[in-house]
Write an enzyme that holds these catalytic residues in place. Structure first.
Site, PDB file in Angstrom:
ATOM      1  N   CYS A 272       0.942  -1.094  -0.242  1.00  0.00           N
ATOM      2  CA  CYS A 272       0.147   0.403   0.117  1.00  0.00           C
ATOM      3  C   CYS A 272       0.886   1.099   0.071  1.00  0.00           C
ATOM      4  O   CYS A 272       0.572   2.884  -0.623  1.00  0.00           O
ATOM      5  CB  CYS A 272      -0.764   0.266   1.168  1.00  0.00           C
ATOM      6  SG  CYS A 272      -1.587  -1.744   0.860  1.00  0.00           S
TER       7      CYS A 272
ATOM      8  N   HIS B 188      -9.283   3.781  -0.879  1.00  0.00           N
ATOM      9  CA  HIS B 188      -7.782   3.462  -1.475  1.00  0.00           C
ATOM     10  C   HIS B 188      -7.284   2.875  -2.262  1.00  0.00           C
ATOM     11  O   HIS B 188      -7.514   1.256  -2.099  1.00  0.00           O
ATOM     12  CB  HIS B 188      -7.492   2.284   0.029  1.00  0.00           C
ATOM     13  CG  HIS B 188      -6.513   2.379   0.651  1.00  0.00           C
ATOM     14  ND1 HIS B 188      -5.479   2.965   0.277  1.00  0.00           N
ATOM     15  CD2 HIS B 188      -5.963   0.815   1.502  1.00  0.00           C
ATOM     16  CE1 HIS B 188      -4.673   2.139   0.170  1.00  0.00           C
ATOM     17  NE2 HIS B 188      -4.506   0.935   1.449  1.00  0.00           N
TER      18      HIS B 188
END
Ligand SMILES: [Zn+2]
Lengths: 143, 422
Positions: B94, B368
Protein backbone atom coordinates in the site's frame (compact mmCIF):
# COMPACT_ATOMS: atom_id res chain seq x y z
CA UNK A 1 13.51 -38.46 14.33
CA UNK A 2 17.12 -38.56 15.50
CA UNK A 3 18.76 -35.49 16.98
CA UNK A 4 21.07 -35.34 13.97
CA UNK A 5 18.35 -35.19 11.29
CA UNK A 6 16.62 -32.52 13.36
CA UNK A 7 19.62 -30.25 13.53
CA UNK A 8 20.56 -30.49 9.85
CA UNK A 9 17.22 -29.26 8.57
CA UNK A 10 17.59 -25.98 6.69
CA UNK A 11 16.32 -22.77 8.28
CA UNK A 12 13.34 -22.43 5.94
CA UNK A 13 9.60 -22.01 6.32
CA UNK A 14 9.15 -25.52 4.89
CA UNK A 15 11.34 -26.94 7.67
CA UNK A 16 9.46 -24.87 10.28
CA UNK A 17 6.16 -26.22 8.94
CA UNK A 18 7.52 -29.77 9.08
CA UNK A 19 8.28 -29.26 12.78
CA UNK A 20 4.78 -27.83 13.30
CA UNK A 21 3.36 -30.98 11.70
CA UNK A 22 5.39 -32.91 14.32
CA UNK A 23 3.84 -30.68 17.03
CA UNK A 24 7.09 -28.88 17.78
CA UNK A 25 7.46 -25.11 17.90
CA UNK A 26 11.09 -24.65 16.99
CA UNK A 27 13.35 -21.60 17.05
CA UNK A 28 16.60 -21.07 15.22
CA UNK A 29 19.35 -20.08 17.64
CA UNK A 30 22.53 -18.23 16.74
CA UNK A 31 25.48 -20.34 17.82
CA UNK A 32 27.67 -17.24 18.03
CA UNK A 33 25.58 -14.83 20.11
CA UNK A 34 22.87 -17.12 21.52
CA UNK A 35 19.88 -15.10 20.28
CA UNK A 36 16.94 -17.30 19.23
CA UNK A 37 14.33 -16.59 16.57
CA UNK A 38 10.75 -17.57 15.84
CA UNK A 39 10.02 -17.55 12.92
CA UNK A 40 13.41 -19.08 12.16
CA UNK A 41 16.19 -17.15 10.46
CA UNK A 42 19.17 -18.46 8.51
CA UNK A 43 21.25 -15.38 9.27
CA UNK A 44 21.36 -13.71 12.69
CA UNK A 45 20.28 -10.06 12.31
CA UNK A 46 21.97 -9.20 15.60
CA UNK A 47 25.53 -10.37 14.85
CA UNK A 48 25.19 -11.38 11.15
CA UNK A 49 26.46 -14.88 11.88
CA UNK A 50 25.34 -17.68 9.56
CA UNK A 51 25.88 -20.42 12.17
CA UNK A 52 22.44 -21.35 13.47
CA UNK A 53 20.91 -24.36 15.21
CA UNK A 54 17.33 -25.53 15.79
CA UNK A 55 16.10 -25.54 19.39
CA UNK A 56 12.64 -26.39 20.69
CA UNK A 57 10.93 -23.51 22.50
CA UNK A 58 9.31 -23.84 25.90
CA UNK A 59 5.95 -23.34 24.19
CA UNK A 60 4.98 -20.99 26.99
CA UNK A 61 4.24 -17.32 26.64
CA UNK A 62 1.70 -14.57 27.05
CA UNK A 63 -0.88 -12.96 24.78
CA UNK A 64 0.43 -9.71 23.24
CA UNK A 65 -2.47 -8.82 20.89
CA UNK A 66 -5.52 -10.47 19.37
CA UNK A 67 -8.57 -10.03 17.17
CA UNK A 68 -11.80 -11.89 16.52
CA UNK A 69 -12.16 -12.36 12.78
CA UNK A 70 -15.67 -12.47 11.29
CA UNK A 71 -14.63 -12.55 7.65
CA UNK A 72 -11.64 -14.84 7.08
CA UNK A 73 -9.68 -16.17 4.14
CA UNK A 74 -10.99 -19.11 2.09
CA UNK A 75 -9.03 -21.75 3.99
CA UNK A 76 -10.60 -20.62 7.27
CA UNK A 77 -14.07 -20.59 5.70
CA UNK A 78 -13.41 -24.17 4.56
CA UNK A 79 -12.68 -24.99 8.19
CA UNK A 80 -16.14 -23.81 9.17
CA UNK A 81 -15.55 -20.21 10.23
CA UNK A 82 -17.86 -17.37 9.18
CA UNK A 83 -19.83 -14.44 10.63
CA UNK A 84 -21.80 -16.77 12.89
CA UNK A 85 -18.70 -18.71 13.93
CA UNK A 86 -15.79 -16.24 14.20
CA UNK A 87 -12.30 -17.23 15.30
CA UNK A 88 -9.46 -15.62 17.23
CA UNK A 89 -6.00 -14.84 15.82
CA UNK A 90 -3.29 -13.27 17.89
CA UNK A 91 0.34 -12.60 18.60
CA UNK A 92 1.98 -14.45 21.48
CA UNK A 93 5.21 -13.45 23.18
CA UNK A 94 7.20 -16.53 24.14
CA UNK A 95 9.15 -16.82 27.39
CA UNK A 96 12.26 -16.76 25.19
CA UNK A 97 11.27 -13.28 24.00
CA UNK A 98 10.31 -14.01 20.39
CA UNK A 99 6.79 -13.22 19.20
CA UNK A 100 4.71 -15.25 16.79
CA UNK A 101 1.36 -15.05 15.01
CA UNK A 102 -0.92 -17.95 15.85
CA UNK A 103 -4.48 -19.06 16.22
CA UNK A 104 -5.79 -18.56 19.73
CA UNK A 105 -7.75 -21.42 21.30
CA UNK A 106 -9.45 -21.95 24.65
CA UNK A 107 -11.29 -18.61 24.50
CA UNK A 108 -14.85 -17.58 23.65
CA UNK A 109 -14.74 -15.52 20.42
CA UNK A 110 -18.14 -14.01 21.23
CA UNK A 111 -16.75 -12.42 24.42
CA UNK A 112 -13.66 -10.48 23.33
CA UNK A 113 -13.79 -8.30 26.43
CA UNK A 114 -13.04 -11.40 28.49
CA UNK A 115 -9.90 -12.22 26.48
CA UNK A 116 -7.15 -10.49 28.40
CA UNK A 117 -3.86 -9.35 26.95
CA UNK A 118 -0.88 -10.63 29.01
CA UNK A 119 -2.78 -13.86 29.84
CA UNK A 120 -0.50 -16.92 30.03
CA UNK A 121 -0.60 -19.08 26.91
CA UNK A 122 0.72 -22.51 26.01
CA UNK A 123 1.47 -23.89 22.58
CA UNK A 124 -1.26 -25.90 20.86
CA UNK A 125 -1.60 -27.42 17.41
CA UNK A 126 -4.79 -27.39 15.35
CA UNK A 127 -5.20 -30.06 12.67
CA UNK A 128 -7.52 -29.95 9.68
CA UNK A 129 -8.04 -32.50 6.91
CA UNK A 130 -7.16 -36.18 6.60
CA UNK A 131 -4.25 -38.18 5.21
CA UNK A 132 -2.12 -36.30 2.68
CA UNK A 133 -4.49 -33.35 2.95
CA UNK A 134 -3.85 -32.95 6.69
CA UNK A 135 -2.47 -29.58 7.65
CA UNK A 136 -1.29 -28.60 11.11
CA UNK A 137 -1.58 -25.00 12.31
CA UNK A 138 0.31 -23.32 15.11
CA UNK A 139 -1.99 -22.20 17.89
CA UNK A 140 -1.74 -21.07 21.49
CA UNK A 141 -4.25 -22.07 24.15
CA UNK A 142 -5.17 -19.75 26.97
CA UNK A 143 -4.05 -21.47 30.17
CA UNK B 1 24.25 3.59 9.06
CA UNK B 2 24.13 7.32 8.28
CA UNK B 3 20.59 8.69 8.52
CA UNK B 4 21.21 12.30 7.57
CA UNK B 5 20.81 12.63 3.81
CA UNK B 6 20.41 15.57 1.47
CA UNK B 7 18.92 15.77 -2.00
CA UNK B 8 21.54 16.41 -4.68
CA UNK B 9 19.39 19.25 -6.00
CA UNK B 10 15.95 20.70 -5.33
CA UNK B 11 12.75 19.01 -6.52
CA UNK B 12 9.46 20.80 -7.17
CA UNK B 13 5.93 19.55 -7.76
CA UNK B 14 4.38 21.56 -10.62
CA UNK B 15 1.24 19.57 -11.38
CA UNK B 16 -1.07 17.06 -9.69
CA UNK B 17 -4.25 15.27 -10.66
CA UNK B 18 -6.35 12.26 -9.87
CA UNK B 19 -9.21 10.26 -11.32
CA UNK B 20 -12.38 9.97 -9.34
CA UNK B 21 -12.07 7.20 -6.75
CA UNK B 22 -14.81 4.59 -6.57
CA UNK B 23 -16.03 1.38 -8.17
CA UNK B 24 -16.04 1.73 -11.93
CA UNK B 25 -17.16 -1.29 -13.93
CA UNK B 26 -15.65 -1.19 -17.40
CA UNK B 27 -12.58 0.86 -16.45
CA UNK B 28 -9.19 -0.72 -15.91
CA UNK B 29 -6.10 0.82 -14.31
CA UNK B 30 -4.98 2.14 -17.69
CA UNK B 31 -8.27 4.00 -18.24
CA UNK B 32 -8.08 5.47 -14.74
CA UNK B 33 -4.48 6.57 -15.27
CA UNK B 34 -5.50 8.34 -18.49
CA UNK B 35 -8.08 10.28 -16.43
CA UNK B 36 -5.43 11.25 -13.88
CA UNK B 37 -3.09 12.33 -16.67
CA UNK B 38 -5.75 14.60 -18.19
CA UNK B 39 -6.24 16.17 -14.75
CA UNK B 40 -2.51 16.75 -14.34
CA UNK B 41 -2.43 18.61 -17.65
CA UNK B 42 -5.22 20.88 -16.43
CA UNK B 43 -3.35 21.50 -13.17
CA UNK B 44 -0.15 22.87 -14.74
CA UNK B 45 -0.47 26.67 -14.62
CA UNK B 46 1.64 27.42 -17.71
CA UNK B 47 0.43 24.55 -19.91
CA UNK B 48 2.24 21.23 -20.05
CA UNK B 49 4.00 20.02 -23.18
CA UNK B 50 3.87 16.25 -22.45
CA UNK B 51 6.94 15.64 -24.62
CA UNK B 52 9.03 17.28 -21.89
CA UNK B 53 8.35 14.31 -19.59
CA UNK B 54 11.46 12.12 -19.49
CA UNK B 55 10.50 9.11 -17.37
CA UNK B 56 7.66 7.57 -15.34
CA UNK B 57 7.48 5.83 -11.97
CA UNK B 58 4.21 4.01 -11.36
CA UNK B 59 3.04 2.82 -7.95
CA UNK B 60 0.98 -0.33 -8.30
CA UNK B 61 0.52 -3.09 -5.77
CA UNK B 62 -0.91 -5.96 -7.70
CA UNK B 63 -2.43 -5.50 -11.14
CA UNK B 64 -1.31 -9.13 -11.57
CA UNK B 65 -3.83 -10.35 -9.02
CA UNK B 66 -6.53 -7.69 -9.47
CA UNK B 67 -6.60 -7.49 -13.28
CA UNK B 68 -4.49 -10.45 -14.41
CA UNK B 69 -2.17 -7.90 -16.00
CA UNK B 70 1.44 -7.57 -14.94
CA UNK B 71 4.08 -5.19 -16.28
CA UNK B 72 1.72 -2.23 -16.40
CA UNK B 73 4.20 0.66 -16.34
CA UNK B 74 5.00 0.64 -20.10
CA UNK B 75 1.31 0.11 -20.87
CA UNK B 76 0.41 3.22 -18.87
CA UNK B 77 3.20 5.19 -20.55
CA UNK B 78 1.86 4.08 -23.93
CA UNK B 79 -1.71 4.98 -22.99
CA UNK B 80 -0.72 8.61 -22.33
CA UNK B 81 1.54 8.83 -25.40
CA UNK B 82 4.91 8.75 -23.65
CA UNK B 83 6.75 5.90 -25.38
CA UNK B 84 9.65 5.15 -25.55
CA UNK B 85 10.42 6.79 -22.23
CA UNK B 86 11.49 4.46 -19.40
CA UNK B 87 8.52 3.48 -17.24
CA UNK B 88 9.08 1.62 -14.00
CA UNK B 89 6.55 -0.05 -11.74
CA UNK B 90 7.23 0.36 -8.02
CA UNK B 91 5.75 -2.11 -5.54
CA UNK B 92 5.80 -1.79 -1.74
CA UNK B 93 2.23 -2.93 -1.03
CA UNK B 94 0.00 0.00 0.00
CA UNK B 95 3.08 2.27 0.10
CA UNK B 96 3.76 1.71 -3.62
CA UNK B 97 2.59 5.21 -4.53
CA UNK B 98 4.62 6.99 -1.87
CA UNK B 99 7.69 4.97 -2.77
CA UNK B 100 7.17 5.75 -6.49
CA UNK B 101 7.13 9.41 -5.50
CA UNK B 102 10.41 8.94 -3.65
CA UNK B 103 11.90 7.27 -6.74
CA UNK B 104 10.86 10.29 -8.77
CA UNK B 105 12.42 12.65 -6.25
CA UNK B 106 15.66 10.68 -6.31
CA UNK B 107 15.71 10.54 -10.13
CA UNK B 108 15.62 14.34 -10.27
CA UNK B 109 17.90 14.92 -7.28
CA UNK B 110 20.51 12.66 -8.87
CA UNK B 111 20.62 14.91 -11.94
CA UNK B 112 19.59 12.11 -14.30
CA UNK B 113 16.21 13.63 -15.22
CA UNK B 114 14.62 17.09 -15.06
CA UNK B 115 10.93 16.21 -15.64
CA UNK B 116 9.38 13.09 -14.10
CA UNK B 117 5.82 11.82 -14.05
CA UNK B 118 4.94 9.90 -10.88
CA UNK B 119 1.75 7.89 -11.05
CA UNK B 120 -0.20 5.38 -9.05
CA UNK B 121 -3.03 3.16 -10.22
CA UNK B 122 -5.03 0.25 -8.90
CA UNK B 123 -8.14 -1.45 -10.26
CA UNK B 124 -9.54 -3.53 -7.41
CA UNK B 125 -13.27 -4.00 -7.88
CA UNK B 126 -13.13 -6.55 -10.69
CA UNK B 127 -12.69 -9.18 -7.97
CA UNK B 128 -15.21 -9.95 -5.24
CA UNK B 129 -14.52 -8.91 -1.64
CA UNK B 130 -13.18 -12.30 -0.56
CA UNK B 131 -10.75 -12.42 -3.48
CA UNK B 132 -9.60 -8.83 -2.81
CA UNK B 133 -9.05 -9.69 0.86
CA UNK B 134 -6.86 -12.62 -0.17
CA UNK B 135 -4.96 -10.56 -2.74
CA UNK B 136 -4.22 -7.91 -0.10
CA UNK B 137 -3.15 -10.62 2.34
CA UNK B 138 -0.21 -11.45 0.04
CA UNK B 139 1.37 -8.22 1.36
CA UNK B 140 1.75 -9.98 4.73
CA UNK B 141 4.50 -12.46 5.66
CA UNK B 142 2.58 -15.26 3.98
CA UNK B 143 4.22 -18.42 5.44
CA UNK B 144 4.22 -17.18 9.03
CA UNK B 145 1.27 -14.79 9.42
CA UNK B 146 -1.44 -16.16 7.16
CA UNK B 147 -1.73 -19.67 8.72
CA UNK B 148 -2.76 -17.86 11.94
CA UNK B 149 -5.91 -16.78 10.08
CA UNK B 150 -4.92 -13.11 9.96
CA UNK B 151 -6.46 -10.74 7.44
CA UNK B 152 -5.48 -7.07 7.05
CA UNK B 153 -8.38 -5.85 9.15
CA UNK B 154 -7.25 -8.52 11.62
CA UNK B 155 -3.68 -7.20 11.85
CA UNK B 156 -4.80 -3.64 12.53
CA UNK B 157 -7.46 -4.94 14.93
CA UNK B 158 -4.69 -6.75 16.83
CA UNK B 159 -2.74 -3.48 17.00
CA UNK B 160 -5.91 -1.80 18.26
CA UNK B 161 -6.29 -4.46 20.98
CA UNK B 162 -2.73 -3.78 22.17
CA UNK B 163 -3.32 -0.02 22.04
CA UNK B 164 -6.61 -0.28 23.97
CA UNK B 165 -4.94 -2.45 26.59
CA UNK B 166 -2.03 -0.07 27.01
CA UNK B 167 -3.79 3.30 26.84
CA UNK B 168 -7.39 2.62 27.84
CA UNK B 169 -8.85 3.60 24.50
CA UNK B 170 -12.33 2.23 23.72
CA UNK B 171 -13.51 1.18 20.28
CA UNK B 172 -15.93 4.14 20.27
CA UNK B 173 -12.94 6.50 20.20
CA UNK B 174 -11.94 5.13 16.81
CA UNK B 175 -15.32 6.15 15.43
CA UNK B 176 -14.30 9.81 15.80
CA UNK B 177 -11.69 9.21 13.10
CA UNK B 178 -14.25 7.70 10.72
CA UNK B 179 -16.76 10.50 11.36
CA UNK B 180 -14.14 13.19 10.69
CA UNK B 181 -12.82 11.57 7.52
CA UNK B 182 -16.33 11.10 6.11
CA UNK B 183 -17.06 14.76 6.93
CA UNK B 184 -14.01 15.73 4.85
CA UNK B 185 -14.78 13.32 2.00
CA UNK B 186 -18.29 14.78 1.76
CA UNK B 187 -16.55 17.93 0.49
CA UNK B 188 -14.27 16.10 -1.94
CA UNK B 189 -15.82 15.53 -5.39
CA UNK B 190 -13.25 12.81 -6.15
CA UNK B 191 -14.02 10.77 -3.04
CA UNK B 192 -15.54 7.30 -3.21
CA UNK B 193 -17.79 8.08 -0.23
CA UNK B 194 -18.72 11.71 -0.70
CA UNK B 195 -21.09 11.62 2.23
CA UNK B 196 -21.09 12.07 5.96
CA UNK B 197 -21.98 9.15 8.21
CA UNK B 198 -25.21 11.03 8.98
CA UNK B 199 -26.00 11.02 5.22
CA UNK B 200 -25.14 7.34 5.09
CA UNK B 201 -27.41 6.45 8.00
CA UNK B 202 -30.31 8.46 6.57
CA UNK B 203 -29.82 6.69 3.23
CA UNK B 204 -30.01 3.32 4.96
CA UNK B 205 -33.21 4.31 6.77
CA UNK B 206 -34.80 5.68 3.58
CA UNK B 207 -33.88 2.54 1.67
CA UNK B 208 -35.39 0.30 4.38
CA UNK B 209 -38.63 2.28 4.32
CA UNK B 210 -38.76 2.20 0.52
CA UNK B 211 -38.30 -1.58 0.46
CA UNK B 212 -41.00 -2.03 3.12
CA UNK B 213 -38.48 -3.44 5.61
CA UNK B 214 -38.61 -2.62 9.33
CA UNK B 215 -37.43 0.95 9.84
CA UNK B 216 -34.09 1.03 11.74
CA UNK B 217 -34.40 2.79 15.10
CA UNK B 218 -31.12 4.71 14.94
CA UNK B 219 -31.68 8.30 16.04
CA UNK B 220 -28.04 9.41 16.04
CA UNK B 221 -24.95 8.29 14.16
CA UNK B 222 -23.67 6.85 17.43
CA UNK B 223 -26.67 4.47 17.53
CA UNK B 224 -25.90 3.55 13.93
CA UNK B 225 -22.18 3.05 14.52
CA UNK B 226 -22.75 0.87 17.60
CA UNK B 227 -25.34 -1.33 15.88
CA UNK B 228 -24.20 -4.59 14.26
CA UNK B 229 -26.76 -4.18 11.48
CA UNK B 230 -25.52 -0.66 10.66
CA UNK B 231 -21.83 -1.17 11.34
CA UNK B 232 -20.96 -4.88 11.50
CA UNK B 233 -17.81 -6.13 13.20
CA UNK B 234 -15.18 -7.14 10.64
CA UNK B 235 -12.34 -8.01 13.01
CA UNK B 236 -12.98 -7.10 16.63
CA UNK B 237 -12.59 -4.33 17.73
CA UNK B 238 -12.79 -2.96 14.17
CA UNK B 239 -16.12 -2.58 12.44
CA UNK B 240 -17.00 -1.81 8.83
CA UNK B 241 -16.69 1.97 9.33
CA UNK B 242 -13.19 1.50 10.76
CA UNK B 243 -12.01 0.08 7.42
CA UNK B 244 -11.04 1.74 4.15
CA UNK B 245 -13.02 0.50 1.14
CA UNK B 246 -12.08 -1.44 -1.99
CA UNK B 247 -11.43 1.17 -4.66
CA UNK B 248 -10.55 1.78 -8.29
CA UNK B 249 -8.50 4.89 -8.93
CA UNK B 250 -5.37 6.58 -10.21
CA UNK B 251 -3.37 9.69 -9.36
CA UNK B 252 -0.37 11.45 -10.84
CA UNK B 253 2.01 14.27 -10.02
CA UNK B 254 4.57 16.07 -12.11
CA UNK B 255 8.00 16.61 -10.57
CA UNK B 256 10.69 18.83 -12.05
CA UNK B 257 14.14 20.07 -11.15
CA UNK B 258 13.63 23.12 -8.94
CA UNK B 259 15.53 25.42 -11.30
CA UNK B 260 13.07 24.60 -14.09
CA UNK B 261 9.87 24.95 -12.04
CA UNK B 262 9.26 28.48 -13.42
CA UNK B 263 8.68 26.99 -16.89
CA UNK B 264 5.56 25.31 -15.51
CA UNK B 265 4.22 27.50 -12.71
CA UNK B 266 4.91 30.50 -10.50
CA UNK B 267 3.53 28.56 -7.53
CA UNK B 268 5.43 25.28 -7.23
CA UNK B 269 5.37 23.06 -4.16
CA UNK B 270 8.86 21.99 -3.17
CA UNK B 271 9.54 18.50 -1.84
CA UNK B 272 12.17 19.17 0.80
CA UNK B 273 12.19 16.00 2.88
CA UNK B 274 11.92 12.30 2.08
CA UNK B 275 12.34 9.30 4.36
CA UNK B 276 11.70 5.59 4.06
CA UNK B 277 12.21 2.57 6.30
CA UNK B 278 11.46 -1.15 6.36
CA UNK B 279 10.42 -3.54 9.11
CA UNK B 280 9.58 -7.16 9.83
CA UNK B 281 6.18 -8.79 9.97
CA UNK B 282 3.97 -7.41 12.74
CA UNK B 283 4.88 -10.18 15.22
CA UNK B 284 8.60 -9.44 14.76
CA UNK B 285 8.42 -6.04 16.45
CA UNK B 286 9.00 -5.20 20.08
CA UNK B 287 5.83 -3.10 20.41
CA UNK B 288 2.46 -3.22 18.70
CA UNK B 289 1.12 0.24 19.53
CA UNK B 290 3.40 2.09 17.13
CA UNK B 291 4.83 1.58 13.63
CA UNK B 292 8.61 1.93 14.03
CA UNK B 293 9.27 2.35 10.28
CA UNK B 294 7.01 5.42 10.34
CA UNK B 295 9.01 7.00 13.16
CA UNK B 296 12.26 6.38 11.29
CA UNK B 297 10.92 7.61 7.95
CA UNK B 298 9.49 10.72 9.61
CA UNK B 299 12.70 11.56 11.43
CA UNK B 300 14.67 11.19 8.18
CA UNK B 301 12.21 13.45 6.34
CA UNK B 302 12.15 16.08 9.11
CA UNK B 303 15.92 16.11 9.29
CA UNK B 304 16.37 16.41 5.52
CA UNK B 305 13.80 19.22 5.44
CA UNK B 306 15.30 20.96 8.47
CA UNK B 307 11.86 21.25 10.08
CA UNK B 308 10.18 19.85 13.18
CA UNK B 309 6.82 18.16 13.66
CA UNK B 310 5.43 21.43 15.05
CA UNK B 311 6.16 23.23 11.78
CA UNK B 312 3.89 20.87 9.82
CA UNK B 313 0.46 22.45 9.31
CA UNK B 314 -1.51 19.59 7.71
CA UNK B 315 -0.84 15.93 7.00
CA UNK B 316 -2.31 13.23 4.83
CA UNK B 317 -1.68 9.99 6.73
CA UNK B 318 -2.24 6.34 5.94
CA UNK B 319 -5.61 5.62 7.57
CA UNK B 320 -6.28 2.22 5.99
CA UNK B 321 -8.03 1.60 9.31
CA UNK B 322 -9.07 4.15 11.92
CA UNK B 323 -6.50 2.85 14.42
CA UNK B 324 -3.80 3.44 11.78
CA UNK B 325 -4.58 7.18 11.77
CA UNK B 326 -4.36 7.34 15.57
CA UNK B 327 -1.01 5.55 15.54
CA UNK B 328 0.26 7.67 12.62
CA UNK B 329 -0.58 10.90 14.47
CA UNK B 330 1.67 9.70 17.30
CA UNK B 331 4.45 8.20 15.15
CA UNK B 332 4.79 11.52 13.30
CA UNK B 333 5.24 13.23 16.67
CA UNK B 334 2.06 15.35 16.46
CA UNK B 335 0.75 13.82 19.70
CA UNK B 336 2.40 11.90 22.53
CA UNK B 337 2.02 8.10 22.63
CA UNK B 338 -1.46 7.28 23.94
CA UNK B 339 -2.76 10.78 23.17
CA UNK B 340 -3.68 10.38 19.48
CA UNK B 341 -7.17 9.04 20.12
CA UNK B 342 -7.90 11.88 22.54
CA UNK B 343 -6.72 14.44 19.98
CA UNK B 344 -9.16 12.95 17.45
CA UNK B 345 -11.96 13.06 20.03
CA UNK B 346 -11.15 16.70 20.86
CA UNK B 347 -11.34 17.73 17.19
CA UNK B 348 -7.66 18.65 16.96
CA UNK B 349 -7.31 16.72 13.69
CA UNK B 350 -10.47 18.14 12.12
CA UNK B 351 -10.28 20.58 9.21
CA UNK B 352 -10.58 23.54 11.56
CA UNK B 353 -8.42 21.93 14.27
CA UNK B 354 -4.86 22.71 15.28
CA UNK B 355 -3.42 19.86 13.17
CA UNK B 356 -5.79 18.93 10.34
CA UNK B 357 -5.28 15.31 9.24
CA UNK B 358 -6.69 13.77 6.06
CA UNK B 359 -8.60 16.77 4.76
CA UNK B 360 -9.18 14.73 1.59
CA UNK B 361 -11.24 12.18 3.53
CA UNK B 362 -8.23 9.91 3.80
CA UNK B 363 -8.03 6.34 2.62
CA UNK B 364 -11.03 5.69 4.83
CA UNK B 365 -13.55 7.79 2.90
CA UNK B 366 -11.79 9.15 -0.18
CA UNK B 367 -11.00 5.51 -1.02
CA UNK B 368 -7.92 3.31 -1.10
CA UNK B 369 -6.83 2.10 -4.55
CA UNK B 370 -3.69 0.81 -2.90
CA UNK B 371 -0.96 1.71 -5.42
CA UNK B 372 -2.51 5.13 -6.06
CA UNK B 373 -3.08 6.15 -2.44
CA UNK B 374 0.41 7.50 -1.75
CA UNK B 375 0.29 9.63 -4.91
CA UNK B 376 -3.23 10.88 -4.16
CA UNK B 377 -1.98 12.09 -0.77
CA UNK B 378 0.45 14.38 -2.62
CA UNK B 379 -2.42 15.59 -4.83
CA UNK B 380 -4.36 16.71 -1.74
CA UNK B 381 -1.32 18.47 -0.29
CA UNK B 382 -0.81 20.25 -3.65
CA UNK B 383 -4.39 21.52 -3.61
CA UNK B 384 -4.44 22.55 0.04
CA UNK B 385 -1.06 24.33 -0.08
CA UNK B 386 -2.08 26.28 -3.19
CA UNK B 387 -5.52 27.19 -1.83
CA UNK B 388 -7.33 25.06 -4.43
CA UNK B 389 -9.13 22.61 -2.16
CA UNK B 390 -12.46 24.40 -2.62
CA UNK B 391 -15.11 23.51 -0.02
CA UNK B 392 -12.65 21.59 2.15
CA UNK B 393 -9.86 24.20 2.04
CA UNK B 394 -8.39 24.70 5.51
CA UNK B 395 -8.41 28.31 6.66
CA UNK B 396 -4.87 28.63 7.93
CA UNK B 397 -1.92 29.29 5.66
CA UNK B 398 0.03 26.10 4.85
CA UNK B 399 3.72 26.72 4.23
CA UNK B 400 4.62 23.12 5.24
CA UNK B 401 2.73 19.84 4.87
CA UNK B 402 3.47 16.12 5.14
CA UNK B 403 2.39 12.80 3.65
CA UNK B 404 2.74 9.41 5.39
CA UNK B 405 2.19 6.21 3.40
CA UNK B 406 2.40 2.73 4.92
CA UNK B 407 2.86 -0.67 3.27
CA UNK B 408 1.14 -3.65 4.91
CA UNK B 409 1.30 -3.40 8.73
CA UNK B 410 4.29 -1.07 8.57
CA UNK B 411 6.86 -3.27 6.83
CA UNK B 412 7.32 -0.18 4.67
CA UNK B 413 6.73 3.45 5.53
CA UNK B 414 7.56 6.48 3.41
CA UNK B 415 7.18 10.11 4.52
CA UNK B 416 7.51 13.33 2.51
CA UNK B 417 7.64 16.97 3.59
CA UNK B 418 6.38 19.71 1.24
CA UNK B 419 7.08 23.44 1.28
CA UNK B 420 5.40 26.43 -0.36
CA UNK B 421 7.72 29.42 -0.65
CA UNK B 422 5.43 32.09 -2.07
ZN1 LIG C 1 23.94 -13.82 16.46
Amino acid sequence: MSEETTTVRPFTSAAFDQFIAEHKLMASRCIKCGESYVPPRAICPKCHSEEMEWVETSGKGKLAAFTVIYSGPTFMVEQGFDRKNPYVSGIVELEEGARMSARITGVDPTKPNEIKIDSPMTVDFVEFGEGDEKKTYLAFRMV
Amino acid sequence: MPTSRKLGRGVAMVGAGMSRFGAFAGKNSRDLFVEAFKEIKKSVDKELDPSLIETLYIGNFSSDQFEHQAHIAPLLADAVGLLPRPATRVEDACASGGVALRQGVMAIASGLYDVVLVGGAEKMTALNTAAVTEALATAADVPYEIPAGFTFPGFYAAMASAYMHRYGMKSKHLMNVAIKNHDNAALNPNAQFGMTIQNWMEGRIASAVKKGKPKPTWSTIWDFLHDESGNPTVAWPLRLFDCSPITDGAAAILLVAEERAHEFTDHPIHIIGSGQASDSALHGRPGLTTIPAAKIAASQAYEMAGVTRDDIRIAEVHDCFTIAEVIASEDLGFFAPGEGFKAAEDGMTARNGAKPINTSGGLKAKGHPVGASGVAQAVEVWKQMRGQAEARQVEMDIPLALTHNVGATGSTCVVHVYERRN
